[in-house]
Design an enzyme around this catalytic site. Structure first.
Site, mmCIF file in Angstrom:
data_model
loop_
_atom_site.group_PDB
_atom_site.id
_atom_site.type_symbol
_atom_site.label_atom_id
_atom_site.label_comp_id
_atom_site.label_asym_id
_atom_site.label_seq_id
_atom_site.Cartn_x
_atom_site.Cartn_y
_atom_site.Cartn_z
ATOM 1 N N LYS A 39 0.851 -1.199 0.000
ATOM 2 C CA LYS A 39 0.000 0.000 0.000
ATOM 3 C C LYS A 39 0.889 1.253 0.000
ATOM 4 C CE LYS A 39 -0.240 -0.042 5.077
ATOM 5 N NZ LYS A 39 -1.055 -0.419 6.257
ATOM 6 N N ARG A 137 -10.432 -0.175 14.757
ATOM 7 C CA ARG A 137 -10.233 0.662 13.583
ATOM 8 C C ARG A 137 -11.139 0.047 12.512
ATOM 9 N NH1 ARG A 137 -4.188 1.285 11.088
ATOM 10 N NH2 ARG A 137 -4.872 -0.537 9.921
ATOM 11 N N HIS A 169 -6.204 -7.247 12.514
ATOM 12 C CA HIS A 169 -4.971 -6.455 12.591
ATOM 13 C C HIS A 169 -4.685 -6.168 14.067
ATOM 14 C CE1 HIS A 169 -1.787 -4.151 10.830
ATOM 15 N NE2 HIS A 169 -2.319 -2.961 10.975
ATOM 16 N N ARG A 225 1.426 -10.685 7.187
ATOM 17 C CA ARG A 225 1.105 -9.511 6.358
ATOM 18 C C ARG A 225 2.063 -8.366 6.652
ATOM 19 N NH1 ARG A 225 -3.847 -9.629 8.508
ATOM 20 N NH2 ARG A 225 -3.348 -7.685 9.527
ATOM 21 N N TYR A 268 16.202 30.878 5.741
ATOM 22 C CA TYR A 268 15.158 31.737 6.296
ATOM 23 C C TYR A 268 15.354 31.986 7.791
ATOM 24 C CZ TYR A 268 12.516 30.703 2.013
ATOM 25 O OH TYR A 268 12.113 30.567 0.725
ATOM 26 N N CYS A 315 14.184 24.056 3.858
ATOM 27 C CA CYS A 315 13.155 24.755 3.078
ATOM 28 C C CYS A 315 12.332 23.738 2.278
ATOM 29 C CB CYS A 315 13.810 25.765 2.146
ATOM 30 S SG CYS A 315 14.984 26.856 2.980
ATOM 31 N N MET A 316 11.430 24.237 1.442
ATOM 32 C CA MET A 316 10.563 23.340 0.684
ATOM 33 C C MET A 316 11.358 22.475 -0.300
ATOM 34 S SD MET A 316 7.287 24.211 -1.747
ATOM 35 C CE MET A 316 6.317 24.932 -0.433
ATOM 36 N N ASP A 317 12.353 23.093 -0.949
ATOM 37 C CA ASP A 317 13.064 22.401 -2.034
ATOM 38 C C ASP A 317 14.537 22.137 -1.748
ATOM 39 O OD1 ASP A 317 10.717 23.091 -3.627
ATOM 40 O OD2 ASP A 317 11.594 25.098 -3.661
HETATM 41 C C1 LIG Z 1 -0.258 -1.498 6.892
HETATM 42 C C2 LIG Z 1 -0.853 -2.787 7.281
HETATM 43 C C3 LIG Z 1 -0.042 -3.919 7.462
HETATM 44 C C4 LIG Z 1 1.469 -3.872 7.464
HETATM 45 O O1 LIG Z 1 1.908 -3.333 8.690
HETATM 46 P P1 LIG Z 1 3.483 -3.261 9.050
HETATM 47 O O2 LIG Z 1 3.497 -2.796 10.453
HETATM 48 O O3 LIG Z 1 4.071 -2.282 8.097
HETATM 49 O O4 LIG Z 1 4.021 -4.615 8.874
HETATM 50 C C5 LIG Z 1 -0.664 -5.135 7.699
HETATM 51 N N1 LIG Z 1 -2.015 -5.229 7.780
HETATM 52 C C6 LIG Z 1 -2.830 -4.152 7.647
HETATM 53 C C7 LIG Z 1 -4.301 -4.332 7.774
HETATM 54 C C8 LIG Z 1 -2.289 -2.896 7.409
HETATM 55 O O5 LIG Z 1 -3.089 -1.838 7.292
#
Ligand SMILES: *Cc1c(COP(=O)(O)O)cnc(C)c1O
Length: 387
Positions: A39, A137, A169, A225, A268, A315-317
């Protein structure tokens, strides 16, 4: 697949060999199959090349938050199993079903929308049941569980959905001994038993994020995961690096070198005043690129085998470094390492996180689009974001 090298003021080099190594570490430590979490453009590393590298190294599946992220992987020709787990009312479940994306469900409303989309398409939707076992969540809430379980079992009987997986999770995965970890696993096992009783047992289960994959193999069930560990950053800094190799190095070309007289201020607000005559250099990376402004005055970069302090405000850049009165042998066009594996003496993403009171996740995922992604160490080394 390789494109000609282009020069770039700011480059995030991603070592796909490190990704492959980290896949190995995670599979061996957890003893489970691996869902590579890609992701947020693979935490800033580039979702398509990372996904390909992780799958080639033995990852079984991919995981993303949004359906659009899954569709982008499909559009790039990736046909591995992909689960997407974060949806709003406007989520395009029809496209997900068409593309064979596994839709993780957090509510009855989402289930009903998926059933509607499956009927409209004349197809069976592959779904994962995401139970809220204590993170509070996403996931099906405890007080909605019985109703949801009955409805999803009915939908499976009607062949509008196929329940592939059951997931949850962890809230405290980075505290391996926290009692909630085992409680969440027990609650997920109970949810699996409920589904089985309704004739809708999931094929596989997964719980563990990176910290749990590395420290709690007993929670692994069928798959783990991990995200951050795939990118080589430890999810539990107090426990060491688990043999992971950081995949991303951020480097910039020195854009300008000049003299500065004692008493002159830099950037700045002139928050830094030269205590002596010195030479300074401009580095073309700023907070728009993910260099935290809060790190002003607390950053160092490595050029050659020397470290140089950043001075004044980021700074920004761009930001400025002090080369010292002798100029440190630095010339325009030299390459500065902002963060990397730590081997060069430059800081790591973890050092940046510690300096700004955040976590590596935030540092890596906020490296901006102006940093050209360059891929090394893989079968298809290439340059460009998501090449
Ligand atoms: C982001 C996420 C993960 C991965 O988490 P890490 O701590 O980066 O291993 C696994 N499961 C779900 C549902 C997540 O949102």
């Amino acid at each position: 697949m390789s494109s000609p090298p282009i020069s770039s003021p700011l480059t995030a080099t991603v070592d796909l060999g490190a990704i492959a190594h980290n896949v190995d570490v995670l599979r061996q430590t957890s003893g489970a199959g691996l869902i590579a979490v890609v992701k947020a453009d693979a935490y800033g590393h580039g979702a398509v090349p990372v996904a390909r590298a992780a799958l080639a190294a033995g990852a079984a599946e991919l995981g993303v938050a949004h359906i659009d992220e899954a569709l982008a992987l499909r559009a790039a020709g990736i046909d591995a199993h992909i689960t997407a787990w974060l949806h709003t009312n406007t989520a395009d479940f029809g496209s997900a079903i068409d593309a064979g994306v596994d839709i993780a469900l957090s509510s009855r409303r989402q289930l009903d929308a998926v059933i509607g989309a499956a009927r409209a398409a004349g197809k069976t939707a592959t779904v994962t049941v995401k139970a809220d076992t204590g993170l509070n969540r996403s996931g099906v809430a405890a007080d909605e569980w019985d109703d949801f379980a009955e409805a999803v079992a009915k939908a499976q009987a009607a062949e509008t959905v196929h329940i592939r997986a059951l997931m949850c999770h962890l809230a405290c995965g980075d505290e391996p001994d926290h009692p909630l970890n085992s409680q969440q696993a027990e609650r997920l096992d109970a949810a699996a038993a409920d589904l089985a009783r309704l004739g809708a047992a999931p094929e596989v289960m997964h719980i563990a994020n990176s910290p749990a994959a590395l420290t709690r193999p007993d929670l692994a069930r069928d798959l783990v995961r991990p995200g951050i560990a795939l990118y080589g950053r430890t999810p539990i800094p107090e426990r060491g690096d688990f043999g992971l190799i950081p995949a991303m190095s951020l480097r910039a070309e020195v854009s300008l070198v000049k003299n500065l007289a004692a008493g002159d201020g830099v950037s700045y607000g002139h928050t830094w005043i030269a205590p002596r005559d010195t030479r300074i250099a401009v580095i073309p990376a700023g907070y728009a690129d993910g260099v935290p402004r809060r790190m002003s005055g607390r950053l160092a970069v490595s050029i050659g085998d020397r470290l140089f302090d950043q001075i004044g405000r980021i700074c920004m850049d761009q930001f400025v470094i002090d080369l010292g009165p002798d100029g440190g042998g630095v010339a325009e066009g030299d390459v500065a390492e902002l963060f990397g594996t730590g081997e060069s003496g430059a800081p790591t993403a973890g050092d940046w996180a510690a300096a700004t009171d955040t976590i590596d996740y935030e540092i890596l995922s906020r490296i901006g689009d102006r940093a050209t992604r360059r891929y090394v160490g893989g079968e298809h080394s290439a340059q460009g974001r998501g090449a």
